[in-house]
Design a protein around this motif. Structure first.
Motif, PDB file in Angstrom:
ATOM      1  N   ALA A 123       0.871 -24.477 -21.097  1.00 52.61           N
ATOM      2  CA  ALA A 123       0.338 -23.002 -21.798  1.00 52.61           C
ATOM      3  C   ALA A 123       1.665 -22.758 -22.815  1.00 52.61           C
ATOM      4  O   ALA A 123       1.807 -22.114 -23.469  1.00 52.61           O
ATOM      5  N   MET A 124       2.460 -23.039 -21.924  1.00 51.01           N
ATOM      6  CA  MET A 124       4.339 -21.929 -21.952  1.00 51.01           C
ATOM      7  C   MET A 124       4.542 -22.690 -23.464  1.00 51.01           C
ATOM      8  O   MET A 124       5.109 -21.866 -24.772  1.00 51.01           O
ATOM      9  N   TYR A 125       4.429 -23.988 -23.547  1.00 50.76           N
ATOM     10  CA  TYR A 125       4.547 -24.145 -24.193  1.00 50.76           C
ATOM     11  C   TYR A 125       3.670 -24.792 -25.962  1.00 50.76           C
ATOM     12  O   TYR A 125       4.633 -24.692 -26.679  1.00 50.76           O
ATOM     13  N   CYS A 126       2.611 -25.224 -25.705  1.00 51.87           N
ATOM     14  CA  CYS A 126       2.257 -24.947 -26.777  1.00 51.87           C
ATOM     15  C   CYS A 126       2.466 -22.969 -27.035  1.00 51.87           C
ATOM     16  O   CYS A 126       2.040 -22.620 -28.072  1.00 51.87           O
ATOM     17  N   LYS A 127       1.651 -22.203 -26.393  1.00 53.74           N
ATOM     18  CA  LYS A 127       2.181 -20.797 -26.931  1.00 53.74           C
ATOM     19  C   LYS A 127       3.822 -20.409 -27.597  1.00 53.74           C
ATOM     20  O   LYS A 127       3.378 -19.440 -27.891  1.00 53.74           O
ATOM     21  N   ALA A 128       4.524 -21.378 -27.524  1.00 55.12           N
ATOM     22  CA  ALA A 128       5.857 -21.319 -27.467  1.00 55.12           C
ATOM     23  C   ALA A 128       6.132 -22.182 -28.926  1.00 55.12           C
ATOM     24  O   ALA A 128       6.777 -21.378 -29.634  1.00 55.12           O
ATOM     25  N   GLY A 129       4.608 -21.535 -29.325  1.00 59.14           N
ATOM     26  CA  GLY A 129       4.965 -22.968 -30.688  1.00 59.14           C
ATOM     27  C   GLY A 129       5.041 -24.435 -30.499  1.00 59.14           C
ATOM     28  O   GLY A 129       5.382 -25.023 -31.248  1.00 59.14           O
ATOM     29  N   GLY A 130       5.024 -25.080 -29.030  1.00 57.27           N
ATOM     30  CA  GLY A 130       5.752 -26.522 -28.854  1.00 57.27           C
ATOM     31  C   GLY A 130       4.103 -27.410 -29.671  1.00 57.27           C
ATOM     32  O   GLY A 130       2.936 -26.339 -29.926  1.00 57.27           O
ATOM     33  N   TYR A 131       4.129 -28.130 -29.516  1.00 57.38           N
ATOM     34  CA  TYR A 131       2.681 -29.087 -30.016  1.00 57.38           C
ATOM     35  C   TYR A 131       2.758 -30.318 -28.397  1.00 57.38           C
ATOM     36  O   TYR A 131       3.843 -30.901 -28.320  1.00 57.38           O
ATOM     37  N   PRO A 132       1.481 -30.621 -27.851  1.00 53.93           N
ATOM     38  CA  PRO A 132       1.568 -31.561 -26.921  1.00 53.93           C
ATOM     39  C   PRO A 132       1.878 -33.086 -27.387  1.00 53.93           C
ATOM     40  O   PRO A 132       1.981 -33.323 -28.644  1.00 53.93           O
ATOM     41  N   TRP A 133       1.982 -33.750 -26.738  1.00 53.71           N
ATOM     42  CA  TRP A 133       2.255 -34.898 -27.003  1.00 53.71           C
ATOM     43  C   TRP A 133       1.887 -36.104 -27.523  1.00 53.71           C
ATOM     44  O   TRP A 133       0.447 -35.650 -27.379  1.00 53.71           O
ATOM     45  N   SER A 134       1.680 -37.415 -28.046  1.00 54.93           N
ATOM     46  CA  SER A 134       0.550 -37.446 -29.002  1.00 54.93           C
ATOM     47  C   SER A 134       1.136 -38.722 -28.720  1.00 54.93           C
ATOM     48  O   SER A 134       2.688 -39.150 -28.712  1.00 54.93           O
ATOM     49  N   PRO A 135       0.710 -40.105 -29.094  1.00 57.31           N
ATOM     50  CA  PRO A 135       1.012 -41.689 -29.804  1.00 57.31           C
ATOM     51  C   PRO A 135       1.918 -41.743 -30.393  1.00 57.31           C
ATOM     52  O   PRO A 135       1.800 -40.971 -31.695  1.00 57.31           O
ATOM     53  N   HIS A 136       3.296 -42.376 -30.607  1.00 57.12           N
ATOM     54  CA  HIS A 136       3.677 -42.178 -31.976  1.00 57.12           C
ATOM     55  C   HIS A 136       2.644 -43.786 -32.466  1.00 57.12           C
ATOM     56  O   HIS A 136       2.475 -44.569 -31.907  1.00 57.12           O
ATOM     57  N   GLY A 137       3.095 -43.083 -33.726  1.00 55.56           N
ATOM     58  CA  GLY A 137       2.883 -44.136 -34.440  1.00 55.56           C
ATOM     59  C   GLY A 137       1.569 -43.294 -35.505  1.00 55.56           C
ATOM     60  O   GLY A 137       1.307 -44.589 -36.184  1.00 55.56           O
ATOM     61  N   LEU A 138       1.134 -42.923 -35.084  1.00 52.88           N
ATOM     62  CA  LEU A 138      -0.129 -42.611 -35.303  1.00 52.88           C
ATOM     63  C   LEU A 138      -0.009 -41.868 -36.415  1.00 52.88           C
ATOM     64  O   LEU A 138       1.090 -41.536 -36.702  1.00 52.88           O
ATOM     65  N   ALA A 139      -1.079 -41.711 -37.803  1.00 51.50           N
ATOM     66  CA  ALA A 139      -0.661 -40.992 -38.791  1.00 51.50           C
ATOM     67  C   ALA A 139      -1.440 -39.530 -38.397  1.00 51.50           C
ATOM     68  O   ALA A 139      -2.073 -39.119 -37.967  1.00 51.50           O
ATOM     69  N   SER A 140      -0.439 -38.837 -39.439  1.00 53.87           N
ATOM     70  CA  SER A 140      -0.868 -37.207 -39.174  1.00 53.87           C
ATOM     71  C   SER A 140      -2.314 -36.963 -39.130  1.00 53.87           C
ATOM     72  O   SER A 140      -2.499 -37.065 -40.776  1.00 53.87           O
ATOM     73  N   GLY A 141      -2.936 -35.961 -38.502  1.00 53.88           N
ATOM     74  CA  GLY A 141      -3.748 -35.682 -38.288  1.00 53.88           C
ATOM     75  C   GLY A 141      -4.917 -36.192 -37.902  1.00 53.88           C
ATOM     76  O   GLY A 141      -6.556 -36.430 -37.822  1.00 53.88           O
ATOM     77  N   THR A 142      -4.346 -37.835 -37.032  1.00 50.90           N
ATOM     78  CA  THR A 142      -5.345 -38.806 -36.435  1.00 50.90           C
ATOM     79  C   THR A 142      -5.627 -38.591 -35.068  1.00 50.90           C
ATOM     80  O   THR A 142      -5.123 -37.177 -34.684  1.00 50.90           O
ATOM     81  N   CYS A 143      -6.934 -38.438 -34.150  1.00 56.69           N
ATOM     82  CA  CYS A 143      -7.765 -38.093 -33.454  1.00 56.69           C
ATOM     83  C   CYS A 143      -7.175 -38.777 -32.304  1.00 56.69           C
ATOM     84  O   CYS A 143      -7.593 -40.066 -32.912  1.00 56.69           O
ATOM     85  N   TYR A 144      -6.392 -38.760 -31.612  1.00 54.46           N
ATOM     86  CA  TYR A 144      -6.361 -39.865 -30.393  1.00 54.46           C
ATOM     87  C   TYR A 144      -7.457 -39.686 -29.122  1.00 54.46           C
ATOM     88  O   TYR A 144      -7.251 -38.474 -28.004  1.00 54.46           O
ATOM     89  N   VAL A 145      -8.365 -40.553 -28.532  1.00 48.51           N
ATOM     90  CA  VAL A 145      -9.550 -40.525 -27.815  1.00 48.51           C
ATOM     91  C   VAL A 145      -8.617 -41.307 -26.834  1.00 48.51           C
ATOM     92  O   VAL A 145      -8.911 -42.395 -26.753  1.00 48.51           O
ATOM     93  N   GLY A 146      -8.527 -40.437 -25.586  1.00 50.20           N
ATOM     94  CA  GLY A 146      -8.416 -41.291 -24.326  1.00 50.20           C
ATOM     95  C   GLY A 146      -9.696 -42.188 -23.747  1.00 50.20           C
ATOM     96  O   GLY A 146     -10.330 -41.143 -23.330  1.00 50.20           O
ATOM     97  N   VAL A 147      -9.376 -43.172 -23.186  1.00 48.97           N
ATOM     98  CA  VAL A 147     -10.089 -43.884 -22.599  1.00 48.97           C
ATOM     99  C   VAL A 147      -9.987 -43.716 -21.111  1.00 48.97           C
ATOM    100  O   VAL A 147      -9.412 -45.233 -20.487  1.00 48.97           O
ATOM    101  N   GLY A 148     -10.951 -44.043 -19.703  1.00 49.05           N
ATOM    102  CA  GLY A 148     -10.227 -44.792 -18.353  1.00 49.05           C
ATOM    103  C   GLY A 148     -11.182 -44.877 -18.066  1.00 49.05           C
ATOM    104  O   GLY A 148     -12.561 -45.113 -18.219  1.00 49.05           O
ATOM    105  N   PHE A 149     -10.796 -46.113 -17.588  1.00 49.54           N
ATOM    106  CA  PHE A 149     -12.075 -46.870 -16.526  1.00 49.54           C
ATOM    107  C   PHE A 149     -11.512 -46.748 -15.193  1.00 49.54           C
ATOM    108  O   PHE A 149     -10.548 -46.820 -14.787  1.00 49.54           O
ATOM    109  N   TYR A 150     -12.777 -47.156 -14.449  1.00 48.88           N
ATOM    110  CA  TYR A 150     -12.329 -47.260 -13.103  1.00 48.88           C
ATOM    111  C   TYR A 150     -13.455 -48.349 -12.386  1.00 48.88           C
ATOM    112  O   TYR A 150     -14.600 -48.091 -12.453  1.00 48.88           O
TER     113      TYR A 150
END
Length: 156
Positions: A123-150
């Protein structure tokens, strides 16, 4: 992270006592808002302002000033929440804020410390203007959805 004593604004015991001894719930609520707003104003008037402000609320402030329910002649029954009111007042100073309560600081909050730390610092990082991590190499504006299996482990 950078800290500077010039960015500290403490609530003095006498300031806090004056607010908490106010008998009327509505007046006590408004007084604590004014007190916090004044501290935010002082921070915003400095030559170098912080990127982020943490407002640490004691149990007593939350218990005595956390909400105000009263009747207003123009608006009828009114319910005010300190967290929402503090956030609204802080917006005019353009300094992001994070409220943290005493149980989170002293260990009474039963949330795992790792989760508290993750939520707080993300929260502190985002509120201070940072952007959360994202996978490297995706085009700008790409939405990444993580899928987990159990798959449960075999009991045999």
């Amino acid at each position: 992270m950078e800290f500077d004593d010039a960015w500290d604004e403490e609530l003095g015991q006498s300031e806090l006592r004056d607010v908490l001894e106010t008998r009327s719930q509505q007046e006590r609520f408004e007084s604590v808002l004014v007190l916090f707003e004044e501290k935010l104003r002082l921070l915003s008037d400095r030559d170098s302002t912080p990127d982020y402000v943490v407002l640490a609320l004691s149990d007593e402030i939350v218990r005595r000033c956390g909400v105000a329910d009263y009747r207003d002649p123009d608006h009828g029954q009114v319910h005010r929440d300190l967290r929402q009111a503090l956030k609204a007042r802080a917006m005019k100073y353009r300094i992001p804020t994070q409220i943290i309560r005493e149980p989170t600081l002293d260990g009474r909050d039963k949330t795992p410390p790792s989760r508290i730390a993750w939520n707080f610092f993300t929260a502190m990082y985002c509120k201070a203007g940072g952007y959360p991590w994202s996978p490297h190499g995706l085009a700008s504006g790409t939405c990444y959805v993580g899928v987990g299996f159990y798959r449960p482990m075999s009991t045999s």
